[in-house]
Motif scaffolding. Sequence first.
Motif, PDB file in Angstrom:
ATOM      1  N   TYR A 169       2.219   0.830  14.927  1.00 37.01           N
ATOM      2  CA  TYR A 169       1.385   0.148  13.906  1.00 37.01           C
ATOM      3  C   TYR A 169       0.331   1.104  13.350  1.00 37.01           C
ATOM      4  O   TYR A 169      -0.690   0.686  12.808  1.00 37.01           O
ATOM      5  N   GLU A 170       0.606   2.403  13.540  1.00 35.13           N
ATOM      6  CA  GLU A 170      -0.368   3.425  13.119  1.00 35.13           C
ATOM      7  C   GLU A 170      -0.113   3.797  11.655  1.00 35.13           C
ATOM      8  O   GLU A 170       0.979   4.231  11.309  1.00 35.13           O
ATOM      9  N   TRP A 171      -1.108   3.609  10.836  1.00 34.64           N
ATOM     10  CA  TRP A 171      -1.007   3.852   9.385  1.00 34.64           C
ATOM     11  C   TRP A 171      -0.440   5.232   9.085  1.00 34.64           C
ATOM     12  O   TRP A 171       0.439   5.398   8.257  1.00 34.64           O
ATOM     13  N   GLU A 172      -0.905   6.250   9.792  1.00 35.15           N
ATOM     14  CA  GLU A 172      -0.450   7.628   9.523  1.00 35.15           C
ATOM     15  C   GLU A 172       1.032   7.821   9.830  1.00 35.15           C
ATOM     16  O   GLU A 172       1.649   8.764   9.364  1.00 35.15           O
ATOM     17  N   ASN A 173       1.590   6.920  10.631  1.00 31.65           N
ATOM     18  CA  ASN A 173       2.991   7.086  11.041  1.00 31.65           C
ATOM     19  C   ASN A 173       3.962   6.298  10.161  1.00 31.65           C
ATOM     20  O   ASN A 173       5.155   6.319  10.384  1.00 31.65           O
ATOM     21  N   LEU A 174       3.451   5.584   9.178  1.00 30.74           N
ATOM     22  CA  LEU A 174       4.308   4.708   8.369  1.00 30.74           C
ATOM     23  C   LEU A 174       4.527   5.243   6.945  1.00 30.74           C
ATOM     24  O   LEU A 174       3.589   5.744   6.318  1.00 30.74           O
ATOM     25  N   TYR A 175       5.760   5.113   6.503  1.00 25.67           N
ATOM     26  CA  TYR A 175       6.125   5.493   5.129  1.00 25.67           C
ATOM     27  C   TYR A 175       7.145   4.500   4.605  1.00 25.67           C
ATOM     28  O   TYR A 175       7.671   3.680   5.362  1.00 25.67           O
ATOM     29  N   LEU A 176       7.453   4.633   3.332  1.00 22.35           N
ATOM     30  CA  LEU A 176       8.466   3.783   2.734  1.00 22.35           C
ATOM     31  C   LEU A 176       9.711   4.637   2.464  1.00 22.35           C
ATOM     32  O   LEU A 176       9.601   5.708   1.870  1.00 22.35           O
ATOM     33  N   ALA A 231       0.837  -1.209   0.000  1.00 26.69           N
ATOM     34  CA  ALA A 231       0.000   0.000   0.000  1.00 26.69           C
ATOM     35  C   ALA A 231       0.870   1.257   0.000  1.00 26.69           C
ATOM     36  O   ALA A 231       0.541   2.267  -0.646  1.00 26.69           O
ATOM     37  N   LEU A 232       2.014   1.187   0.696  1.00 24.34           N
ATOM     38  CA  LEU A 232       2.917   2.345   0.729  1.00 24.34           C
ATOM     39  C   LEU A 232       3.626   2.524  -0.617  1.00 24.34           C
ATOM     40  O   LEU A 232       3.780   3.641  -1.111  1.00 24.34           O
ATOM     41  N   ILE A 233       4.045   1.402  -1.206  1.00 24.21           N
ATOM     42  CA  ILE A 233       4.722   1.464  -2.508  1.00 24.21           C
ATOM     43  C   ILE A 233       3.792   2.150  -3.518  1.00 24.21           C
ATOM     44  O   ILE A 233       4.205   3.027  -4.275  1.00 24.21           O
ATOM     45  N   LYS A 234       2.525   1.784  -3.465  1.00 24.35           N
ATOM     46  CA  LYS A 234       1.550   2.350  -4.410  1.00 24.35           C
ATOM     47  C   LYS A 234       1.330   3.843  -4.139  1.00 24.35           C
ATOM     48  O   LYS A 234       1.413   4.660  -5.051  1.00 24.35           O
ATOM     49  N   ALA A 235       1.110   4.187  -2.865  1.00 23.22           N
ATOM     50  CA  ALA A 235       0.834   5.597  -2.527  1.00 23.22           C
ATOM     51  C   ALA A 235       2.038   6.489  -2.815  1.00 23.22           C
ATOM     52  O   ALA A 235       1.900   7.666  -3.141  1.00 23.22           O
ATOM     53  N   GLN A 236       3.254   5.924  -2.706  1.00 23.35           N
ATOM     54  CA  GLN A 236       4.465   6.723  -2.891  1.00 23.35           C
ATOM     55  C   GLN A 236       5.087   6.531  -4.276  1.00 23.35           C
ATOM     56  O   GLN A 236       6.205   6.975  -4.509  1.00 23.35           O
TER      57      GLN A 236
END
Length: 261
Positions: free
Chosen positions: A107-114, A58-63
């Motif tokens: 494990y908070e979605w808003e806190n995660l990036y790639l 999901a991060l790869i796609k969003a970024q």
Amino acid sequence: MIRIHKPKTPPEKLAIDGKQKRRSHCISYSRNPSAYETGTKKFEFDRSIYAHKTVKQALIKAQHQKCCFCERLIGTDGDVEHFRPKQAYKQANGEALKYPAYYWLAYEWENLYLACTGCNQRHKQNLFPLQNPTARANNHKEKIEQEQPLFIDFGKENPEEFIGFRGQVAYAIEGNHRGQVTIDSLKLNERALPESRLQHLQKLKRLNEILLLASHRQNDLELQEIVVEIKEDLKKYISDNAQFTAATRCAINSDFQYVIS
Ligand SMILES: [Zn+2]
């Protein structure tokens, strides 16, 4: 750096397993806060949740397959990075690590990036400087909303309002402090990044030179056909899914005047 738009709904793995794990970390902390504050007791975070393949995907796609910090194309090679560090933090480089960090956001979605390995492991690491360090949220009962982070949060703010580029070199727009801290901490003008940006921009500058030449040769129909193609290409290079988008937009807006040939 560009603004990152993640889907609002977190991947299921975080919403279910992550939520459960968060609860257990919060209970453990509440039972023995001083052991976690001295660092004698440490949280055991579950990488199989926050870096689960569905989260990473999901991060790869969003970024657009890019590192959130340096905008290099990394495909599937990146690490899932915590914007607010999970185990320990530092207000500044050279300071000792402080415990605990933002365990309740692991494990908070808003806190995660790639991020690429270089940005994540070697430079950002545990850094999370605040404008107001005394207002730092020290545990899950305190609010992060009271914090004024010095790092630009590309999930909520547009980094292009803080950081510009003259050619390959990043600079803080109007000398703003947060832009400068972000550039310096992540070493955005070091570690071969300027060279990679320059190579990319030089290629585009050459395309732009053809456009300039063509503007004086309107009767050369063959050349005018190439112009159409080049304009299409340049549009792709300023879209969010190209590498070094922020630097490219600045170069085009300033007619490549800072890009040395
Ligand atoms: Zn990077």
